[in-house]
Scaffold this active site. Structure first.
Site, PDB file in Angstrom:
ATOM      1  N   ASP A  92     -11.525 -27.739 -47.966  1.00 41.97           N
ATOM      2  CA  ASP A  92     -10.584 -26.917 -47.204  1.00 41.97           C
ATOM      3  C   ASP A  92     -11.398 -25.944 -46.377  1.00 41.97           C
ATOM      4  O   ASP A  92     -11.649 -24.804 -46.764  1.00 41.97           O
ATOM      5  CB  ASP A  92      -9.643 -26.188 -48.154  1.00 41.97           C
ATOM      6  CG  ASP A  92      -8.472 -25.554 -47.413  1.00 41.97           C
ATOM      7  OD1 ASP A  92      -8.427 -25.661 -46.166  1.00 41.97           O
ATOM      8  OD2 ASP A  92      -7.613 -24.960 -48.070  1.00 41.97           O
ATOM      9  N   ALA A  93     -11.850 -26.432 -45.222  1.00 44.55           N
ATOM     10  CA  ALA A  93     -12.757 -25.666 -44.370  1.00 44.55           C
ATOM     11  C   ALA A  93     -12.140 -25.327 -43.023  1.00 44.55           C
ATOM     12  O   ALA A  93     -12.666 -24.492 -42.288  1.00 44.55           O
ATOM     13  CB  ALA A  93     -14.054 -26.458 -44.150  1.00 44.55           C
ATOM     14  N   LYS A  94     -11.044 -26.006 -42.669  1.00 42.11           N
ATOM     15  CA  LYS A  94     -10.313 -25.763 -41.417  1.00 42.11           C
ATOM     16  C   LYS A  94     -11.267 -25.703 -40.227  1.00 42.11           C
ATOM     17  O   LYS A  94     -11.249 -24.757 -39.433  1.00 42.11           O
ATOM     18  CB  LYS A  94      -9.459 -24.504 -41.535  1.00 42.11           C
ATOM     19  CG  LYS A  94      -8.408 -24.607 -42.639  1.00 42.11           C
ATOM     20  CD  LYS A  94      -7.558 -23.365 -42.754  1.00 42.11           C
ATOM     21  CE  LYS A  94      -6.516 -23.519 -43.848  1.00 42.11           C
ATOM     22  NZ  LYS A  94      -7.100 -23.600 -45.210  1.00 42.11           N
ATOM     23  N   ARG A  95     -12.067 -26.735 -40.096  1.00 41.45           N
ATOM     24  CA  ARG A  95     -13.053 -26.795 -39.019  1.00 41.45           C
ATOM     25  C   ARG A  95     -12.385 -27.116 -37.696  1.00 41.45           C
ATOM     26  O   ARG A  95     -11.361 -27.792 -37.637  1.00 41.45           O
ATOM     27  CB  ARG A  95     -14.118 -27.844 -39.329  1.00 41.45           C
ATOM     28  CG  ARG A  95     -14.937 -27.576 -40.584  1.00 41.45           C
ATOM     29  CD  ARG A  95     -15.546 -26.193 -40.574  1.00 41.45           C
ATOM     30  NE  ARG A  95     -16.509 -25.996 -41.653  1.00 41.45           N
ATOM     31  CZ  ARG A  95     -16.848 -24.830 -42.147  1.00 41.45           C
ATOM     32  NH1 ARG A  95     -16.263 -23.737 -41.693  1.00 41.45           N
ATOM     33  NH2 ARG A  95     -17.750 -24.729 -43.104  1.00 41.45           N
ATOM     34  N   THR A 119     -10.077 -30.364 -43.897  1.00 38.69           N
ATOM     35  CA  THR A 119      -8.992 -29.828 -43.086  1.00 38.69           C
ATOM     36  C   THR A 119      -9.568 -29.375 -41.754  1.00 38.69           C
ATOM     37  O   THR A 119     -10.700 -28.901 -41.674  1.00 38.69           O
ATOM     38  CB  THR A 119      -8.291 -28.652 -43.785  1.00 38.69           C
ATOM     39  OG1 THR A 119      -9.259 -27.647 -44.117  1.00 38.69           O
ATOM     40  CG2 THR A 119      -7.599 -29.125 -45.054  1.00 38.69           C
TER      41      THR A 119
END
Length: 271
Positions: A92-95, A119
Site C-alpha cells: 500500500d504505497a499509492k505510487r 496501490t
C-alpha cells in the site's frame, strides 16, 4: 499466470476475501513489544501466524514503515519475507509519477521488496502507470473512490457529460486491463458509489478499505460489489490492535475469524 487469475485462485482456495492491513504504529505496539526493528518484525510475524488461515491477502502500508527510518524499511523487507506464498501481498504505497520515475517504483516494490501488487494513483494517466501495468504477474490497484471524507473534494467532480471523476477512472482502468492485472480501490464507506463503479467495471477486482475502524457497512458493501469478480475486504486497526496486551495475537485471530465469517456470510447472501 496473470495477477488477477492468481487472485481469483487464491480467494477460491482459501475461501476468503479478507485482506489484513499491516499498518504498524509504533505508538500502538502491545505491552512488551519494543519500538525497534526486531519488535516490529516480531509483532507482524505473530499477527501473520495467528491470522494466516483466514486471510487471502496482506497489505503492509509502506508509509508506516518509512516513518521509522532506515530500519523501518529493513523491517518491511523482513515482514514481506514472513508472509506465506499462498496469499497475495499488496504494497500500500499509492505510487504515481511520470513513467521514468515509476520504472524505479516498480523495481522497488516488485523486484526488491517482492510484492505481488501495489496501490497507485491514476492522475498522471495510462502511460505513467505502464511500468506497473506491463507486468502481467503483478497487480495494480488504482485509486478510484476512496474511503476518506475528503474523497468528495475531487472524486465527485463531474465532466462536461455529467460523469463523476471516479466513474471516469473506473472506465479507464477497465480499458487498461489488457494484461488481466488491474484492480480498483473503492471504499466501503460509500456503498452507493461502489455499486456505480461495479456497474461500469464489472470484472475488475476491488480492494475495499473502510470496514472495521472506519465503520463501513459490510453487508451493504458486499451487496454493492457483487460476486462476479474478486474483492478484498481490508481491515487493519481492528485486527492489529484488538488487544494491547500479551494476548494480542490471540485477539487478532479472534477478530480475523469473526470478520472472515461475516464476509463469507455476506457473500453467500449476495450470490
Amino acid at each position: 499466470m496473470s495477477f488477477n487469475a492468481r487472485l481469483r485462485q487464491t480467494c477460491a482456495k482459501k475461501n476468503s476475501a479478507l485482506c489484513i492491513g499491516l499498518d504498524v504504529d509504533l505508538a500502538r505496539l502491545p505491552t512488551g513489544i519494543p519500538a525497534t526493528r526486531e519488535g516490529v518484525v516480531h509483532f507482524c510475524r505473530e499477527i501473520i501466524e495467528a491470522t494466516h488461515q483466514f486471510a487471502a491477502a496482506y497489505k503492509p502500508n509502506v508509509a508506516f514503515f518509512e516513518s521509522m527510518g532506515m530500519w523501518g524499511l529493513e523491517a518491511l523487507e523482513e515482514v514481506r519475507g514472513q508472509i506465506p506464498a499462498d496469499v497475495v501481498t499488496i504494497a500500500d504505497a499509492k505510487r504515481g509519477d511520470i513513467d521514468s520515475t515509476n520504472v524505479h517504483y516498480a523495481v522497488a516494490v516488485f523486484d526488491v521488496l517482492g510484492f505481488d501488487a501495489v496501490t497507485a494513483h491514476p492522475y498522471l494517466g495510462a502511460e505513467s502507470l505502464e511500468p506497473f501495468l506491463s507486468r502481467p504477474d503483478r497487480g495494480v490497484f488504482v485509486l478510484c473512490r476512496t474511503s476518506n471524507p475528503g474523497a468528495r473534494d475531487f472524486q465527485d467532480l463531474r465532466n462536461e457529460t455529467g460523469e463523476r471523476l471516479y466513474i471516469t477512472v473506473a472506465k479507464a482502468v477497465q480499458s487498461w486491463n489488457v494484461n488481466d492485472n488491474c484492480g480498483l480501490v473503492t471504499g466501503a464507506t460509500y456503498p452507493e458509489e461502489l455499486a456505480e463503479v461495479r456497474q461500469v467495471a464489472p470484472y475488475l477486482p476491488l480492494l475495499i478499505p473502510g470496514i472495521g475502524a472506519q465503520g463501513g457497512d459490510l453487508p451493504a458493501t458486499v451487496q454493492a460489489a457483487g460476486t462476479a469478480a474478486p474483492m478484498l475486504i481490508n481491515a487493519s486497526r481492528s485486527i492489529l490492535y484488538a488487544s494491547n496486551e500479551n494476548d494480542f495475537a490471540e485477539a487478532a485471530a479472534t477478530a480475523a475469524t469473526k470478520l472472515h465469517t461475516d464476509i463469507n456470510q455476506a457473500l453467500a447472501i449476495a450470490t
